[in-house]
Scaffold this motif. Structure first.
Motif, PDB file in Angstrom:
ATOM      1  N   PRO A 119      -5.307 -11.785  -1.546  1.00 29.21           N
ATOM      2  CA  PRO A 119      -6.303 -10.643  -1.476  1.00 29.21           C
ATOM      3  C   PRO A 119      -5.896  -9.679  -0.489  1.00 29.21           C
ATOM      4  O   PRO A 119      -6.442  -8.517  -0.365  1.00 29.21           O
ATOM      5  CB  PRO A 119      -7.732 -11.443  -1.370  1.00 29.21           C
ATOM      6  CG  PRO A 119      -7.460 -12.722  -1.868  1.00 29.21           C
ATOM      7  CD  PRO A 119      -6.078 -12.987  -1.587  1.00 29.21           C
ATOM      8  N   SER A 166      -5.609  -3.218  -5.265  1.00 31.70           N
ATOM      9  CA  SER A 166      -6.327  -3.371  -6.535  1.00 31.70           C
ATOM     10  C   SER A 166      -6.187  -2.014  -7.450  1.00 31.70           C
ATOM     11  O   SER A 166      -6.471  -0.806  -6.799  1.00 31.70           O
ATOM     12  CB  SER A 166      -7.911  -3.658  -6.256  1.00 31.70           C
ATOM     13  OG  SER A 166      -8.777  -3.731  -7.329  1.00 31.70           O
ATOM     14  N   GLY A 167      -5.974  -2.298  -8.481  1.00 31.18           N
ATOM     15  CA  GLY A 167      -5.892  -0.743  -9.362  1.00 31.18           C
ATOM     16  C   GLY A 167      -4.644  -0.002  -9.059  1.00 31.18           C
ATOM     17  O   GLY A 167      -4.248   0.963  -9.689  1.00 31.18           O
ATOM     18  N   ARG A 199      -2.849  -7.456  -1.881  1.00 29.50           N
ATOM     19  CA  ARG A 199      -2.975  -7.126  -3.334  1.00 29.50           C
ATOM     20  C   ARG A 199      -3.700  -5.636  -3.161  1.00 29.50           C
ATOM     21  O   ARG A 199      -4.787  -5.507  -2.708  1.00 29.50           O
ATOM     22  CB  ARG A 199      -3.665  -8.253  -4.279  1.00 29.50           C
ATOM     23  CG  ARG A 199      -3.774  -7.549  -5.596  1.00 29.50           C
ATOM     24  CD  ARG A 199      -4.438  -8.740  -6.381  1.00 29.50           C
ATOM     25  NE  ARG A 199      -4.236  -8.356  -7.822  1.00 29.50           N
ATOM     26  CZ  ARG A 199      -4.688  -9.191  -8.907  1.00 29.50           C
ATOM     27  NH1 ARG A 199      -5.285 -10.334  -8.530  1.00 29.50           N
ATOM     28  NH2 ARG A 199      -4.485  -8.831 -10.064  1.00 29.50           N
ATOM     29  N   TYR A 259       3.786  -6.240 -10.557  1.00 33.61           N
ATOM     30  CA  TYR A 259       2.981  -7.231 -11.305  1.00 33.61           C
ATOM     31  C   TYR A 259       3.720  -8.506 -11.095  1.00 33.61           C
ATOM     32  O   TYR A 259       3.229  -9.569 -11.211  1.00 33.61           O
ATOM     33  CB  TYR A 259       3.021  -6.932 -12.725  1.00 33.61           C
ATOM     34  CG  TYR A 259       1.687  -5.817 -12.881  1.00 33.61           C
ATOM     35  CD1 TYR A 259       0.401  -6.089 -12.328  1.00 33.61           C
ATOM     36  CD2 TYR A 259       1.761  -4.630 -13.512  1.00 33.61           C
ATOM     37  CE1 TYR A 259      -0.848  -5.206 -12.284  1.00 33.61           C
ATOM     38  CE2 TYR A 259       0.734  -3.925 -13.874  1.00 33.61           C
ATOM     39  CZ  TYR A 259      -0.597  -4.324 -13.231  1.00 33.61           C
ATOM     40  OH  TYR A 259      -1.650  -3.282 -13.329  1.00 33.61           O
ATOM     41  N   ARG A 307       0.795  -1.329   0.127  1.00 36.85           N
ATOM     42  CA  ARG A 307      -0.037  -0.059   0.017  1.00 36.85           C
ATOM     43  C   ARG A 307       0.914   1.261  -0.053  1.00 36.85           C
ATOM     44  O   ARG A 307       0.465   2.145  -0.531  1.00 36.85           O
ATOM     45  CB  ARG A 307      -1.000  -0.362   1.114  1.00 36.85           C
ATOM     46  CG  ARG A 307      -2.069  -0.967   1.111  1.00 36.85           C
ATOM     47  CD  ARG A 307      -3.113  -0.687   2.122  1.00 36.85           C
ATOM     48  NE  ARG A 307      -2.587  -1.236   3.385  1.00 36.85           N
ATOM     49  CZ  ARG A 307      -2.570  -2.373   4.063  1.00 36.85           C
ATOM     50  NH1 ARG A 307      -3.218  -3.236   3.202  1.00 36.85           N
ATOM     51  NH2 ARG A 307      -2.064  -2.846   5.272  1.00 36.85           N
TER      52      ARG A 307
END
Length: 240
Positions: A135, A140-141, A138, A199, A46
């Motif tokens: 999850p 997201s975006g 990760r 990624y 994050r």
């Protein structure tokens, strides 16, 4: 991560530190390791992909580009030989220093911290591999936010560089346009490198596990981690 690198910096903003050495790990079982790994990677990822850090990079890029333009104009005024142009040249160069120096220091500091946090993130990822906990860490975006504008910025920089080289712009404008293009390309490459690095971590996590062990990357011949009989991450092994 080497001990020297650990001692050289501390994680910014009280982020999780690098994983402990194999003989200092406090986890009693693999579940404990996976839980701590997911928690640490979530906090690091994050921070690594925070949107405000991308905005700061782009803002610093624009400020540095403005400073570059002022510097080129300042030098052009200085070589004209008139007193008023000399005064304007000094003023422009002073403004250029005020724009380029802080933005350069800010970007350099950001790169240094990104390198350290990215290394911590990879070190935690290499301890184990657990797609079920993906999850939890990760973002997201997050990588897409870095990747998309960075590609656009790189293409824009290349276009400006090509325009400066192959067009009929005046000699006074070539240095300005080419310099701004180079700055845009450098900023875009930094953003793309960060997104690609993230990624790669995600794709590594999603690779199928070997059915005979059900464990992490350690099953690869070049990895030093494996599972012991109780299913816990074993000590690193070295290849001859």
């Amino acid at each position: 991560m080497s001990a020297m690198r650990k001692d050289a910096m501390t994680p910014p903003n009280e982020l999780p530190p690098p994983p402990p050495a194999p003989d200092e790990r406090p986890w009693k079982d693999r579940a404990g390791l996976l839980d701590e790994r997911a928690r640490a990677m979530g906090a690091l990822a994050r921070w690594y992909l925070a949107p405000h850090r991308a905005l700061l990079l782009w803002l610093a890029t624009l400020v540095f580009s403005l400073g570059w333009s002022l510097a080129v104009s300042g030098f052009q005024f200085l070589v004209k030989g008139e007193l008023i142009e000399h005064v304007l040249g000094v003023i422009f160069l002073g403004l250029a220093l005020g724009a380029t120096v802080p933005s350069s220091l800010g970007v350099a500091s950001g790169i240094r911290r990104d390198v350290f946090v990215g290394a911590c993130l990879r070190d935690w990822a290499e301890l184990e591999r657990d797609p079920q906990s993906l999850p939890r860490w990760r973002v997201s975006g997050g990588a897409l936010l870095w990747l998309g504008p960075s590609i656009v910025l790189t293409c824009l920089g290349l276009a400006l560089g090509g325009f400066a080289v192959f067009s009929d712009v005046g000699t006074e404008s070539v240095g300005t346009v080419a310099g701004i293009g180079l700055v845009f390309v450098a900023a875009g490459v930094l953003g793309m490198a960060k997104a690609i690095d993230y990624y790669r971590l995600v794709s590594r996590e999603l690779r199928p596990l070997r059915p005979d062990t059900g464990g992490p990357d350690a099953r690869r011949p070049d990895s030093g981690y494996g599972l012991s009989d109780d299913g816990f991450c074993s000590e690193p092994t070295t290849r001859p």
